[in-house]
Design a protein around this motif. Structure first.
Motif, PDB file in Angstrom:
ATOM      1  N   LYS A   1      80.690 105.820  62.586  1.00 17.88           N
ATOM      2  CA  LYS A   1      81.733 106.715  62.760  1.00 17.88           C
ATOM      3  C   LYS A   1      81.221 108.237  62.873  1.00 17.88           C
ATOM      4  CE  LYS A   1      85.733 104.712  63.395  1.00 17.88           C
ATOM      5  NZ  LYS A   1      86.434 104.748  64.485  1.00 17.88           N
ATOM      6  N   THR A   2      80.282 108.504  62.044  1.00 17.60           N
ATOM      7  CA  THR A   2      79.673 109.844  61.865  1.00 17.60           C
ATOM      8  C   THR A   2      78.463 110.212  62.708  1.00 17.60           C
ATOM      9  OG1 THR A   2      78.718 109.259  59.670  1.00 17.60           O
ATOM     10  CG2 THR A   2      80.800 110.568  59.648  1.00 17.60           C
ATOM     11  N   TRP A   3      77.766 109.085  63.019  1.00 16.57           N
ATOM     12  CA  TRP A   3      76.669 109.142  63.730  1.00 16.57           C
ATOM     13  C   TRP A   3      76.542 109.984  64.718  1.00 16.57           C
ATOM     14  CZ3 TRP A   3      74.488 106.901  68.278  1.00 16.57           C
ATOM     15  CH2 TRP A   3      73.018 106.978  68.515  1.00 16.57           C
ATOM     16  N   PRO A   4      77.347 109.794  65.781  1.00 15.37           N
ATOM     17  CA  PRO A   4      77.135 110.425  66.940  1.00 15.37           C
ATOM     18  C   PRO A   4      77.343 112.272  66.637  1.00 15.37           C
ATOM     19  CG  PRO A   4      79.016 108.870  67.359  1.00 15.37           C
ATOM     20  CD  PRO A   4      78.454 108.962  65.867  1.00 15.37           C
ATOM     21  N   GLN A   5      78.247 112.765  65.803  1.00 14.16           N
ATOM     22  CA  GLN A   5      78.121 113.871  65.294  1.00 14.16           C
ATOM     23  C   GLN A   5      76.999 114.353  64.639  1.00 14.16           C
ATOM     24  OE1 GLN A   5      80.907 112.078  65.038  1.00 14.16           O
ATOM     25  NE2 GLN A   5      82.201 113.044  66.337  1.00 14.16           N
ATOM     26  N   GLN A   6      76.404 113.681  63.800  1.00 12.50           N
ATOM     27  CA  GLN A   6      75.130 113.979  63.234  1.00 12.50           C
ATOM     28  C   GLN A   6      73.939 114.165  64.249  1.00 12.50           C
ATOM     29  OE1 GLN A   6      74.844 115.079  60.293  1.00 12.50           O
ATOM     30  NE2 GLN A   6      77.111 114.690  59.908  1.00 12.50           N
ATOM     31  N   LYS A   7      73.871 113.150  65.071  1.00 14.81           N
ATOM     32  CA  LYS A   7      73.136 113.206  66.293  1.00 14.81           C
ATOM     33  C   LYS A   7      73.211 114.445  67.133  1.00 14.81           C
ATOM     34  CE  LYS A   7      71.104 110.133  70.199  1.00 14.81           C
ATOM     35  NZ  LYS A   7      71.927 110.713  71.413  1.00 14.81           N
ATOM     36  N   ALA A   8      74.335 114.891  67.590  1.00 13.80           N
ATOM     37  CA  ALA A   8      74.787 116.005  67.999  1.00 13.80           C
ATOM     38  C   ALA A   8      74.132 117.054  67.249  1.00 13.80           C
ATOM     39  CB  ALA A   8      76.224 116.022  68.671  1.00 13.80           C
ATOM     40  N   LEU A   9      74.097 117.375  66.032  1.00 17.57           N
ATOM     41  CA  LEU A   9      73.891 118.560  65.513  1.00 17.57           C
ATOM     42  C   LEU A   9      72.388 118.820  65.315  1.00 17.57           C
ATOM     43  CD1 LEU A   9      76.188 118.266  62.263  1.00 17.57           C
ATOM     44  CD2 LEU A   9      76.378 120.286  64.102  1.00 17.57           C
ATOM     45  N   GLN A  10      71.877 117.466  65.144  1.00 23.85           N
ATOM     46  CA  GLN A  10      70.340 117.423  65.245  1.00 23.85           C
ATOM     47  C   GLN A  10      69.809 117.851  66.476  1.00 23.85           C
ATOM     48  OE1 GLN A  10      69.464 113.754  63.639  1.00 23.85           O
ATOM     49  NE2 GLN A  10      70.261 114.098  61.742  1.00 23.85           N
ATOM     50  N   GLU A  11      70.347 117.436  67.684  1.00 24.75           N
ATOM     51  CA  GLU A  11      69.559 117.496  68.836  1.00 24.75           C
ATOM     52  C   GLU A  11      70.004 118.695  69.434  1.00 24.75           C
ATOM     53  OE1 GLU A  11      70.962 114.208  71.142  1.00 24.75           O
ATOM     54  OE2 GLU A  11      69.301 112.886  70.510  1.00 24.75           O
ATOM     55  N   SER A  12      71.057 119.773  68.909  1.00 25.84           N
ATOM     56  CA  SER A  12      71.288 120.796  69.500  1.00 25.84           C
ATOM     57  C   SER A  12      70.470 121.907  68.974  1.00 25.84           C
ATOM     58  CB  SER A  12      72.804 121.251  69.154  1.00 25.84           C
ATOM     59  OG  SER A  12      73.510 120.339  69.837  1.00 25.84           O
TER      60      SER A  12
ATOM     61  N   GLU B   1      81.838 116.756  72.157  1.00 25.13           N
ATOM     62  CA  GLU B   1      83.094 116.642  72.790  1.00 25.13           C
ATOM     63  C   GLU B   1      83.226 116.254  74.333  1.00 25.13           C
ATOM     64  OE1 GLU B   1      85.648 117.173  71.036  1.00 25.13           O
ATOM     65  OE2 GLU B   1      87.200 117.040  72.445  1.00 25.13           O
ATOM     66  N   PHE B   2      81.909 116.476  75.022  1.00 25.86           N
ATOM     67  CA  PHE B   2      81.715 116.241  76.417  1.00 25.86           C
ATOM     68  C   PHE B   2      80.528 115.435  76.898  1.00 25.86           C
ATOM     69  CE2 PHE B   2      83.661 120.575  75.733  1.00 25.86           C
ATOM     70  CZ  PHE B   2      85.033 120.249  76.267  1.00 25.86           C
ATOM     71  N   ASP B   3      80.769 114.661  77.655  1.00 23.32           N
ATOM     72  CA  ASP B   3      79.702 113.768  78.254  1.00 23.32           C
ATOM     73  C   ASP B   3      78.783 114.695  79.218  1.00 23.32           C
ATOM     74  OD1 ASP B   3      78.588 111.395  78.449  1.00 23.32           O
ATOM     75  OD2 ASP B   3      79.679 110.604  80.075  1.00 23.32           O
ATOM     76  N   LEU B   4      77.802 115.059  78.608  1.00 18.14           N
ATOM     77  CA  LEU B   4      76.851 115.821  79.395  1.00 18.14           C
ATOM     78  C   LEU B   4      75.532 115.529  79.266  1.00 18.14           C
ATOM     79  CD1 LEU B   4      77.708 119.236  77.827  1.00 18.14           C
ATOM     80  CD2 LEU B   4      78.540 118.409  79.824  1.00 18.14           C
ATOM     81  N   SER B   5      74.490 115.256  80.502  1.00 16.95           N
ATOM     82  CA  SER B   5      73.427 115.036  80.665  1.00 16.95           C
ATOM     83  C   SER B   5      72.553 116.078  80.117  1.00 16.95           C
ATOM     84  CB  SER B   5      73.014 114.640  82.298  1.00 16.95           C
ATOM     85  OG  SER B   5      73.066 116.160  82.627  1.00 16.95           O
ATOM     86  N   GLU B   6      71.355 115.667  79.860  1.00 16.32           N
ATOM     87  CA  GLU B   6      70.385 116.693  79.081  1.00 16.32           C
ATOM     88  C   GLU B   6      70.016 117.879  80.137  1.00 16.32           C
ATOM     89  OE1 GLU B   6      69.491 115.916  76.088  1.00 16.32           O
ATOM     90  OE2 GLU B   6      68.503 118.148  76.306  1.00 16.32           O
TER      91      GLU B   6
ATOM     92  N   GLU C   1      83.090 117.624  86.941  1.00 11.28           N
ATOM     93  CA  GLU C   1      84.543 118.082  87.225  1.00 11.28           C
ATOM     94  C   GLU C   1      85.459 117.929  86.161  1.00 11.28           C
ATOM     95  OE1 GLU C   1      85.637 117.886  91.173  1.00 11.28           O
ATOM     96  OE2 GLU C   1      87.455 118.764  90.682  1.00 11.28           O
ATOM     97  N   PRO C   2      85.989 116.648  85.671  1.00 15.77           N
ATOM     98  CA  PRO C   2      86.714 116.196  84.853  1.00 15.77           C
ATOM     99  C   PRO C   2      86.457 116.925  83.376  1.00 15.77           C
ATOM    100  CG  PRO C   2      85.776 114.326  85.331  1.00 15.77           C
ATOM    101  CD  PRO C   2      85.072 115.210  86.177  1.00 15.77           C
ATOM    102  N   GLU C   3      85.210 116.928  82.923  1.00 13.85           N
ATOM    103  CA  GLU C   3      84.743 117.678  81.689  1.00 13.85           C
ATOM    104  C   GLU C   3      84.826 119.134  81.806  1.00 13.85           C
ATOM    105  OE1 GLU C   3      85.015 114.922  80.062  1.00 13.85           O
ATOM    106  OE2 GLU C   3      83.105 114.633  79.248  1.00 13.85           O
TER     107      GLU C   3
END
Lengths: 156, 106
Positions: free
Chosen positions: A26-37, A48-53, A129-131
């Motif tokens: 449950k928490t891994w996606p958030q932790q990954k996002a924090l580490q990768e930003s 929050e958004f499905d973004l490509s690199e 567009e939808p994002e």
């Protein structure tokens, strides 16, 4: 007795593994996002958004380009407020000076909102567009719409 | 000499009679105490029944399954709560960084 102890122990270990496994999932996606930003405050966009690199890189560039302008606006807002506060506190009527400063503050607010909205449009265009539409809705609700913030935020 | 003393004691004991009468419920009280001391405590009964239960494969499996389900449920709940908290904090930081009226860049 040994068998019972083993069953009890196995149950506890299995339960703990299940707990930490699900917690991590449950928490891994958030932790990954924090580490990768690289820019910490942009982690939310990754979550929050499905973004490509490449989309994320473009948004990071837009964000970093906007920050100095935002900083300048902050400085101007602080300067107007610093002038306005003592005038308001030491006066009993609305003087022409207060009125002029209130006009300046309102004009500054309008400029800030216009620049912020431009930035939102730029960021939303850099997204699929939808994002992008969802991003605009969220930002409008939280900033220009004066919506309630999910958490108390202490500004500077 | 010793034999004589022992005979005297024996005859003395034969002559000794107890005049005091025992209370009516004496016997039943003694039996009640014996029964109470030989009865297992609540904890003993619990551990014994647990032992008996966990020796059987189905209840043992059910116990392990229950703990796994409990762990999964609590892990999912706590994970979702913490993930939500992280998302909200990140959103707050983002908005704070772009809105001059919410603090502006830091």
């Amino acid at each position: 007795m040994r068998r019972v102890g083993a069953v009890l122990g196995l149950g506890l270990v299995a339960g703990l593994c299940a707990f930490f496994g699900l917690y991590w999932l449950k928490t891994w996606p958030q932790q990954k996002a924090l580490q990768e930003s690289e820019v910490a405050e942009l982690a939310w966009l990754r979550m929050e958004f499905d973004l490509s690199e490449s989309e994320f890189q473009r948004i990071s560039e837009l964000h970093l380009g906007y920050l100095p302008e935002c900083e300048e606006m902050c400085r101007r807002i602080a300067a107007v407020q610093a002038k306005l506060r003592p005038l308001i506190l030491h006066s009993t009527t609305v003087t022409s000076e207060i009125e002029a400063l209130l006009g300046e503050a309102a004009d500054l607010r309008r400029q800030c909102q216009v620049r912020m909205l431009e930035h939102f449009y730029q960021v939303s265009r850099a997204m699929p567009e939808p994002e992008g539409k969802r991003y605009l809705e969220r930002m409008q609700e939280l900033t220009l719409g004066g919506g309630a913030f999910p958490h108390p935020v202490h500004g500077h | 000499m010793q034999m004589k003393e022992a005979d005297e004691i024996r005859s003395e004991l034969r002559r000794w009679t107890i005049s005091t009468t025992l209370p009516r419920e004496f016997k039943s009280e003694v039996w009640r105490k014996i029964a109470a001391s030989s009865r297992p405590s609540l904890w003993q009964r619990f551990t014994e029944s647990m032992e008996a239960l966990l020796h059987r494969p189905i209840p043992a499996g059910a116990y392990i399954g229950l703990l796994i389900a409990l762990g999964m449920g609590m892990g999912a709940w706590k994970g979702a709560a913490d993930a939500n908290e992280t998302r909200h904090t990140s959103l707050a930081h983002y908005v704070q960084s772009i809105d001059p009226y919410r603090g502006g860049p830091r």
